[in-house]
Write a protein that holds these residues in place. Structure first.
Motif, short mmCIF file in Angstrom:
data_model
loop_
_atom_site.label_atom_id
_atom_site.label_comp_id
_atom_site.label_asym_id
_atom_site.label_seq_id
_atom_site.Cartn_x
_atom_site.Cartn_y
_atom_site.Cartn_z
N PHE A 1 -13.64 6.06 -7.28
CA PHE A 1 -12.96 5.41 -6.17
C PHE A 1 -12.89 6.38 -5.00
O PHE A 1 -12.79 7.59 -5.20
N ASP A 2 -12.97 5.85 -3.80
CA ASP A 2 -12.82 6.68 -2.61
C ASP A 2 -11.65 6.14 -1.81
O ASP A 2 -11.27 4.98 -1.95
N LEU A 3 -11.08 6.98 -0.99
CA LEU A 3 -9.91 6.56 -0.24
C LEU A 3 -10.24 6.29 1.21
O LEU A 3 -11.21 6.82 1.77
N ALA A 4 -9.44 5.42 1.81
CA ALA A 4 -9.55 5.10 3.22
C ALA A 4 -8.13 4.96 3.76
O ALA A 4 -7.16 4.93 2.99
N ARG B 1 3.20 2.55 14.38
CA ARG B 1 4.28 1.55 14.33
C ARG B 1 5.14 1.80 13.09
O ARG B 1 6.33 1.60 13.09
N HIS B 2 4.49 2.18 11.99
CA HIS B 2 5.17 2.52 10.74
C HIS B 2 4.29 3.52 10.00
O HIS B 2 3.22 3.91 10.51
N ASP B 3 4.69 3.93 8.84
CA ASP B 3 3.96 4.96 8.12
C ASP B 3 2.52 4.54 7.83
O ASP B 3 2.28 3.41 7.38
N PRO B 4 1.56 5.42 8.07
CA PRO B 4 0.16 5.12 7.75
C PRO B 4 -0.01 4.97 6.24
O PRO B 4 0.73 5.55 5.45
N ASP C 1 2.02 11.96 -4.91
CA ASP C 1 1.41 11.65 -6.21
C ASP C 1 0.38 12.70 -6.59
O ASP C 1 0.30 13.11 -7.75
N ILE C 2 -0.39 13.16 -5.63
CA ILE C 2 -1.41 14.17 -5.91
C ILE C 2 -0.78 15.49 -6.32
O ILE C 2 -1.23 16.14 -7.25
N THR C 3 0.28 15.87 -5.64
CA THR C 3 0.89 17.17 -5.92
C THR C 3 1.81 17.17 -7.12
O THR C 3 2.20 18.23 -7.59
N LEU D 1 0.85 -1.20 0.00
CA LEU D 1 0.00 0.00 0.00
C LEU D 1 0.88 1.24 0.00
O LEU D 1 1.94 1.26 0.62
N HIS D 2 0.42 2.28 -0.66
CA HIS D 2 1.14 3.55 -0.63
C HIS D 2 0.95 4.22 0.72
O HIS D 2 -0.12 4.14 1.32
N THR D 3 1.99 4.90 1.16
CA THR D 3 1.88 5.66 2.40
C THR D 3 1.06 6.92 2.15
O THR D 3 0.84 7.33 1.00
N VAL D 4 0.64 7.54 3.24
CA VAL D 4 -0.05 8.83 3.13
C VAL D 4 0.87 9.83 2.43
O VAL D 4 0.43 10.57 1.54
#
Length: 114
Positions: A85-88, A71-74, A27-29, A18-21
């Motif tokens: 698509f929506d994000l969670a 514990r690690h990157d969200p 990616d968005i910017t 999974l990509h981190t926050v």
């Protein structure tokens, strides 16, 4: 926005898929200039909206027992909706390893994991 927060048993493997926050925000910017369809290009408002949703998700998780540590990157994951698509978000608490899933839609299969 209403968030559904699931406090589940620790997930120990697969986070790297999974990509981190931070990666998602990057990616968005940095939307590619080569996107031909103008409707697919992102702008600063998309980054601000993503950041606001992340902050709201963390607030919702705190209200359900999250202690504010990682514990690690969200991570971010995507859910199909009717038209988009929506994000969670998913993250693991450092203190006791509890995994939190914060979603804008109900994920009833997670109830069995609590």
């Amino acid at each position: 926005m209403n968030w559904f927060v699931y406090e589940i048993l620790p997930i120990d493997f697969g986070w790297e898929h999974l990509h981190t926050v931070q990666q998602t925000l990057a990616d968005i910017t940095s939307a590619p200039e080569t996107v031909a369809d103008e409707s697919q290009k992102l702008d600063l408002s998309d980054a601000l909206q993503f950041s606001a949703r992340w902050e709201a998700a963390k607030t919702a998780a705190r209200e359900h027992g999250w202690e504010g540590d990682f514990r690690h990157d969200p991570r971010v994951f995507w859910l199909p909706g009717e038209t988009k698509f929506d994000l969670a978000f998913v993250f693991k608490q450092d203190n006791n390893g509890t995994t939190y899933v914060v979603s804008p839609v109900v994920l009833p299969w997670l109830d069995a994991l609590t």
